[in-house]
Motif scaffolding. Sequence first.
Motif, short mmCIF file in Angstrom:
data_model
loop_
_atom_site.label_atom_id
_atom_site.label_comp_id
_atom_site.label_asym_id
_atom_site.label_seq_id
_atom_site.Cartn_x
_atom_site.Cartn_y
_atom_site.Cartn_z
N THR A 149 33.70 52.54 31.99
CA THR A 149 34.85 51.70 32.23
C THR A 149 34.68 50.95 33.55
O THR A 149 35.06 49.80 33.68
CB THR A 149 36.14 52.54 32.28
OG1 THR A 149 36.11 53.49 31.22
CG2 THR A 149 37.37 51.66 32.15
N ARG A 150 34.06 51.62 34.52
CA ARG A 150 33.74 50.97 35.79
C ARG A 150 32.50 51.65 36.38
O ARG A 150 32.35 52.88 36.30
CB ARG A 150 34.90 51.09 36.76
CG ARG A 150 34.85 50.11 37.92
CD ARG A 150 34.98 48.66 37.47
NE ARG A 150 36.21 48.40 36.75
CZ ARG A 150 37.36 48.05 37.33
NH1 ARG A 150 37.43 47.92 38.65
NH2 ARG A 150 38.42 47.81 36.60
N ARG A 170 30.93 46.47 34.77
CA ARG A 170 32.21 46.15 35.42
C ARG A 170 32.15 46.85 36.77
O ARG A 170 32.26 48.07 36.83
CB ARG A 170 33.37 46.64 34.57
CG ARG A 170 33.33 46.15 33.13
CD ARG A 170 34.28 46.98 32.25
NE ARG A 170 34.10 46.68 30.83
CZ ARG A 170 33.20 47.25 30.05
NH1 ARG A 170 32.35 48.15 30.53
NH2 ARG A 170 33.12 46.92 28.77
N TRP A 171 31.98 46.11 37.85
CA TRP A 171 31.62 46.69 39.14
C TRP A 171 32.84 46.93 40.03
O TRP A 171 33.79 46.13 40.03
CB TRP A 171 30.67 45.77 39.91
CG TRP A 171 29.41 45.41 39.20
CD1 TRP A 171 29.15 44.25 38.53
CD2 TRP A 171 28.22 46.20 39.09
NE1 TRP A 171 27.88 44.27 38.02
CE2 TRP A 171 27.29 45.45 38.34
CE3 TRP A 171 27.85 47.47 39.56
CZ2 TRP A 171 26.00 45.92 38.06
CZ3 TRP A 171 26.59 47.94 39.28
CH2 TRP A 171 25.68 47.18 38.53
#
Length: 398
Positions: A149-150, A170-171
Amino acid sequence: MLHRDRTEKSRLTVFHLVQPVEGGVARVVTDLVRAQIRAGVRPVVACPPGGPLAAEAAAAGATVRPWTAERSPGPSLAREVLTASRLIQDARPHVVHAHSAKAGLAGRLAVRGRVPTVFQPHAWSFDAVQGREARLALGWERYGTRWSTRTLCVSDSERRAGEAAGIRARWTVIRNGIDLARFPDDAEGRRRTEARTVLAAGTGAPPPGGTGAPLVVCVGRLCRQKGQDVLLAAWPAVARAVPGARLALVGDGPDAASLGAAAPPGVLLAGPRDDVRPWLYAADAVVLPSRWEGMALAPLEAMACGRPVVLTDVSGARESLPPGEEDHLVVPPEDPAALAAALVRLLLDDRLRTRAARRAAAHVRASFDVRRTAGAVLGLYQELLSTHRPLTRKRTQR
């Protein structure tokens, strides 16, 4: 009892899956656990038993579950994924936080996006290997990011390295922090003599050369990543230029025997230490010649103590230092001559050393408080919970 059980289940539960049980990763997880307990979060830590992490996380207030896992992928991976899956199902977490490459591999395979999943590489796995292994590690990181998710990086340079390697994640970047209360500022050097006296008195091995010799300290796991072999190759040039200078390697690891055999005169392998602070305060300079990092904790701790550091130009190094110090305190990795020159300059120039120490201490205290780091991580969890949609495809109802 029933009310208490319901209250416990309603608390935000974070499941930390961790393979390294010592060193920087273990300290990061333990610091997060302490902060999460204070914030009313329920942390669960699954990690290999027997190392410091399990005991320290439990003492900090976490629920600890044994997760036996090897450092590298191998035949045991299927079992590790299955065990992780069962532990996660039992904990029923709101967020899964997988730390380091192996936990990132097993955790993401176990969850596959069904629960908000934070992957924190703590340095990229493909930097640690070469050839076919590096290609496989990179291929997995590119593929596995679909179930993150991240992806949480501890420095902008770590994120840029991932992007340059083709990882489309997704950083989020949240820099490492340290417990500043444990590392009082001693930029003026008042603790130096006291620390050396304590070490010489028998609470730890005395610095080679006695209490007055110029002393360089390297704190870190004795392994290829940390580059102590490069430091040993550089040391004879330092010893020639700075008469009486001594070097202490503080730590343990798989390369302890080979480093001990290669150590030139004037070098001490001090072994593992539960408390490295006496060695940091005893030092005139601290060095970390790593081949790769995310953002190392040891230099931050040294600078908080008011000790100048020399670092190799890997992820997180330049971001650790005060602006303007990079030119003379950062050297290329695997370059013994450049490393020796930087150490010699620092040891021979009292004014440079004092200025660097003062600026380092002020910089770390302004920018690297672990409370700020932990608060930002908690904010990330809350953001993900408010926006999460399962990353796996749902079957079409018929």
